[in-house]
Scaffold this active site. Structure first.
Site, PDB file in Angstrom:
ATOM      1  N   LYS A 192      -1.389   1.056   3.046  1.00  0.00           N
ATOM      2  CA  LYS A 192      -2.845   1.095   3.188  1.00  0.00           C
ATOM      3  C   LYS A 192      -3.252   2.216   4.161  1.00  0.00           C
ATOM      4  O   LYS A 192      -2.429   2.710   4.934  1.00  0.00           O
ATOM      5  CB  LYS A 192      -3.365  -0.259   3.708  1.00  0.00           C
ATOM      6  CG  LYS A 192      -3.137  -1.406   2.710  1.00  0.00           C
ATOM      7  CD  LYS A 192      -4.026  -1.259   1.488  1.00  0.00           C
ATOM      8  CE  LYS A 192      -4.062  -2.481   0.614  1.00  0.00           C
ATOM      9  NZ  LYS A 192      -3.152  -2.442  -0.550  1.00  0.00           N
TER      10      LYS A 192
HETATM   11  C1  LIG Z   1      -8.047  -4.844  -3.127  1.00  0.00           C
HETATM   12  C2  LIG Z   1      -6.948  -5.616  -2.467  1.00  0.00           C
HETATM   13  N1  LIG Z   1      -7.194  -6.858  -2.015  1.00  0.00           N
HETATM   14  C3  LIG Z   1      -6.254  -7.585  -1.401  1.00  0.00           C
HETATM   15  C4  LIG Z   1      -4.991  -7.102  -1.205  1.00  0.00           C
HETATM   16  C5  LIG Z   1      -3.950  -7.991  -0.598  1.00  0.00           C
HETATM   17  O1  LIG Z   1      -3.394  -7.500   0.558  1.00  0.00           O
HETATM   18  P1  LIG Z   1      -1.912  -7.925   1.020  1.00  0.00           P
HETATM   19  O2  LIG Z   1      -0.952  -7.199   0.136  1.00  0.00           O
HETATM   20  O3  LIG Z   1      -1.832  -7.501   2.432  1.00  0.00           O
HETATM   21  O4  LIG Z   1      -1.806  -9.404   0.861  1.00  0.00           O
HETATM   22  C6  LIG Z   1      -4.686  -5.810  -1.620  1.00  0.00           C
HETATM   23  C7  LIG Z   1      -3.345  -5.254  -1.367  1.00  0.00           C
HETATM   24  O5  LIG Z   1      -2.662  -4.720  -2.125  1.00  0.00           O
HETATM   25  C8  LIG Z   1      -5.685  -5.049  -2.284  1.00  0.00           C
HETATM   26  O6  LIG Z   1      -5.437  -3.814  -2.717  1.00  0.00           O
END
Ligand SMILES: Cc1ncc(COP(=O)(O)O)c(C=O)c1O
Length: 375
Positions: A192
């Protein structure tokens, strides 16, 4: 030329290695692994950066979404509207909490929630909207907040892909992504824009009561030690991840600028190619290019990806399947209502995008893409 990667976390790390290594060793030495001072300091620093009253760190971006929904006291079967074209986490947590997801189409140019289709999807059972700031650009929050107000709905901004992006309202007010609605969430997954070296996430709010409630939910529903007032979860950002994030937060704006510069290079190279649509930059949001996503309009997207692979250029299809067609969240829907999503599934291709791309690599990538269309 250095090998091209979708995301080059190692080169980024080498630039802060000695400083960061020392800080990490200090944390290990202190043995304050959980809820240590690094976590609290990071929280305060991010509150300041985002200009938001409360940042509540948690274990990942998926938890952040789930916890945000848990804090709203929704009832089984309540409807939550989100986009059909996004990463699955957003819709997954809706189902996990036994709420009903209602998926809507996105705008063809910005990849974010189509606000006309949002309006059409609202029913008496609708309780919340989760716009996703996809690929690094905020959804049309002014319009979404207006619609939400008219219908008395909660809004949770999924800011996992757009930390640092800024939204400009028509009265000139500027706010950071994730801080405009009652709740915002993000992910610190390593790739990210602000990524740690493992998993991490956070919830944002300006509402004191919600912040208090969420601080309990992330900690087993505990507001007083060993007294559990509600069902919570165990979702923590650990001190080592907070240390990484503390070192990277002051660099976030320069990281986002580096991404924008790479995007400018791509934009310019592809501007006059009739088969390529470059990502639109909406007038209301800055773009922090979590992804650089082209639309290939001559039907040859997959061939382009295969051609780039022969040149050792990675490229990804974000996303190949609409969420409404995934087995887990299947919704029997009229394809006419999803024309943009269905078109994008066939056209999108994301090129390498990160903070360490150099001009030689960018030139090689753009020349290779253009070579494909000249064949
Ligand atoms: C738009 C979006 N929401 C939520 C998430 C979830 O994040 P995490 O992978 O930290 O659980 C991601 C991650 O890939 C994402 O791109």
């Amino acid at each position: 030329m250095k090998a091209i990667q979708m995301v080059d976390l190692q080169s980024q790390y080498y630039k802060i290695k000695s400083d960061l290594d020392n800080a990490l060793l200090n944390v290990i030495d202190s043995a304050a692994f959980i809820n240590g001072p690094e976590v609290r300091t990071f929280q305060a620093e991010l509150e300041q950066y985002l200009d938001v009253k409360h940042v509540i760190p948690c274990a990942n971006g998926t938890d952040a979404l789930q916890i945000a929904l848990m804090a709203l006291d929704l009832k089984e079967g309540d409807e939550v509207i989100t986009a059909d074209f996004t990463f699955a986490a957003t819709v997954e947590v809706i189902h996990l909490l036994k709420l009903k997801s209602v998926l809507v189409d996105v705008d063809y140019d910005t990849f974010t929630m189509d606000t006309e289709k949002l309006k059409a999807a609202i029913t008496p059972k609708t309780k919340a909207i989760i716009p996703v700031h996809l690929f690094g650009q905020c959804a049309n929050m002014e319009e979404i907040l207006k619609i939400a107000k008219e219908h008395n709905l909660y809004v949770i901004e999924d800011d996992a892909q757009a930390i640092g992006a800024e939204f400009t309202f028509s009265d000139g007010t500027v706010k950071k992504g994730g801080t405009m609605a009652i709740l915002g969430t993000t992910s610190f997954f390593p790739s990210k824009n602000l990524g740690c070296y493992g998993d991490g996430g956070a919830i944002f709010t300006n509402d004191d009561e919600l912040a208090f409630k969420i601080r309990g939910i992330v900690n087993h529903g505990m507001y007083e030690r060993y007294y559990h007032d509600e069902i919570g979860v165990n979702s923590r950002l650990d001190s080592l991840q907070a240390t990484v994030l503390r070192k990277k937060l002051p660099l976030l704006d320069s990281y986002n600028e580096a991404r924008r510069k790479a995007a400018d290079f791509y934009d310019e190279a592809f501007a006059s190619n009739p088969n390529i649509l470059t990502p639109k930059r909406a007038e209301y949001s800055s773009h922090v290019f979590h992804q650089y996503t082209l639309r290939i309009t001559n039907g040859k997207r997959n061939e382009l990806r295969d051609f780039l692979a022969t040149k050792e250029i990675p490229a990804m299809i974000y996303y190949p399947v609409a969420l409404r067609k995934q087995k887990a969240y299947f919704q029997d829907s009229d394809p006419k209502d999803f024309v943009n999503t269905d078109k994008l599934l066939d056209e999108v291709i994301s090129l390498p995008m990160h903070t360490e791309l150099d001009e030689e690599q960018l030139k090689y990538i753009t020349d290779s893409v253009l070579e494909f269309f000249e064949k």
